[in-house]
Design a protein around this motif. Structure first.
Motif, PDB file in Angstrom:
ATOM      1  N   GLU A  20      31.335  42.936  35.465  1.00 32.55           N
ATOM      2  CA  GLU A  20      32.315  41.928  35.882  1.00 32.55           C
ATOM      3  C   GLU A  20      31.679  40.784  36.672  1.00 32.55           C
ATOM      4  O   GLU A  20      32.172  39.671  36.643  1.00 32.55           O
ATOM      5  N   THR A  21      30.597  41.077  37.399  1.00 29.67           N
ATOM      6  CA  THR A  21      30.068  40.096  38.358  1.00 29.67           C
ATOM      7  C   THR A  21      28.624  39.657  38.114  1.00 29.67           C
ATOM      8  O   THR A  21      28.205  38.657  38.666  1.00 29.67           O
ATOM      9  N   CYS A  55      32.333  47.520  48.477  1.00 35.43           N
ATOM     10  CA  CYS A  55      32.806  46.528  47.507  1.00 35.43           C
ATOM     11  C   CYS A  55      33.323  47.199  46.237  1.00 35.43           C
ATOM     12  O   CYS A  55      34.223  46.676  45.576  1.00 35.43           O
ATOM     13  N   PRO A  64      37.162  45.756  46.066  1.00 34.86           N
ATOM     14  CA  PRO A  64      36.544  44.536  45.532  1.00 34.86           C
ATOM     15  C   PRO A  64      37.096  43.244  46.132  1.00 34.86           C
ATOM     16  O   PRO A  64      36.357  42.291  46.334  1.00 34.86           O
ATOM     17  N   LEU A  88      36.043  39.518  45.088  1.00 33.27           N
ATOM     18  CA  LEU A  88      36.371  39.656  43.669  1.00 33.27           C
ATOM     19  C   LEU A  88      37.890  39.675  43.512  1.00 33.27           C
ATOM     20  O   LEU A  88      38.569  40.547  44.019  1.00 33.27           O
ATOM     21  N   PHE A 145      35.851  35.212  40.927  1.00 34.72           N
ATOM     22  CA  PHE A 145      35.210  35.147  42.237  1.00 34.72           C
ATOM     23  C   PHE A 145      34.878  33.691  42.541  1.00 34.72           C
ATOM     24  O   PHE A 145      33.759  33.240  42.353  1.00 34.72           O
ATOM     25  N   ILE A 198      29.838  35.927  44.353  1.00 27.42           N
ATOM     26  CA  ILE A 198      29.798  37.280  44.913  1.00 27.42           C
ATOM     27  C   ILE A 198      28.383  37.560  45.375  1.00 27.42           C
ATOM     28  O   ILE A 198      27.434  37.396  44.620  1.00 27.42           O
TER      29      ILE A 198
END
Length: 173
Positions: free
Chosen positions: A55-56, A64, A68, A73, A115, A119
């Motif tokens: 995802e990041t 986290c 998140p 996030l 985000f 992040i």
């Protein structure tokens, strides 16, 4: 990053739904296979990191993964990668293992829809489980990292990862 899953318990075509990731998910299978339940917990943590990374593009601290939004996030619906209660003091008491997160080099994911501020995370990580009471709670120490494999050291000993990776000289589980 697709290569995160090459040694994972999940083939590429069967990546876990992040809502299914948690310390209890592997417990019965691991026990039937003659492996201590802590192995399932380490594999769950590695899967949660892989999902967070997908995802990041960075890896996150355990906090986290459990919360998140607190780390920037923004997902709708709200998704967690680890259960909030799963890896705290009660987890150590239940498993009789002490878990330690070792971050690698700092990394920042660029800002995106989920985000807006970017992040902050890590390019590597290692997660170590050491018996909380030597010789009474477990006969081995364990380590996992982004490769997804679980490594062990016997007799139980401190495992010190190098730059967010499990050190050499451990035995593959």
């Amino acid at each position: 990053v697709r290569d995160v899953f090459t040694c994972s318990a999940f083939p590429d075509s069967q990546l876990p739904n992040v809502s299914q990731v948690g310390p209890a998910k592997h417990r019965s299978t691991q026990t039937r296979m003659g492996l201590p339940p802590v192995i399932g917990d380490l594999r769950s943590f590695a899967s949660a990191q892989a999902a967070f990374n997908s995802e990041t593009s960075v890896y996150g601290k355990p906090e986290c993964l459990a919360r998140p939004r607190a780390c920037g996030l923004v997902m709708d619906p709200v998704v967690t990668f680890l259960p909030e209660e799963g890896f705290g003091p009660s987890h150590e008491e239940r498993t009789q293992y002490r878990f330690t997160f070792y971050p690698g080099a700092a990394a920042t994911a660029p800002a995106g829809d989920m985000f807006p501020s970017g992040i902050k995370g890590y390019s590597e990580w290692a997660y170590v489980a050491v018996p909380s009471t030597k010789w009474t709670s477990g006969l081995r120490s364990f380590c996992t990292d982004p490769g997804g494999a679980v490594w062990s050291a016997a007799p139980p000993q401190a495992i010190v990862p190098v730059k967010g990776r499990c050190p050499e000289g451990l035995r593959l589980i």
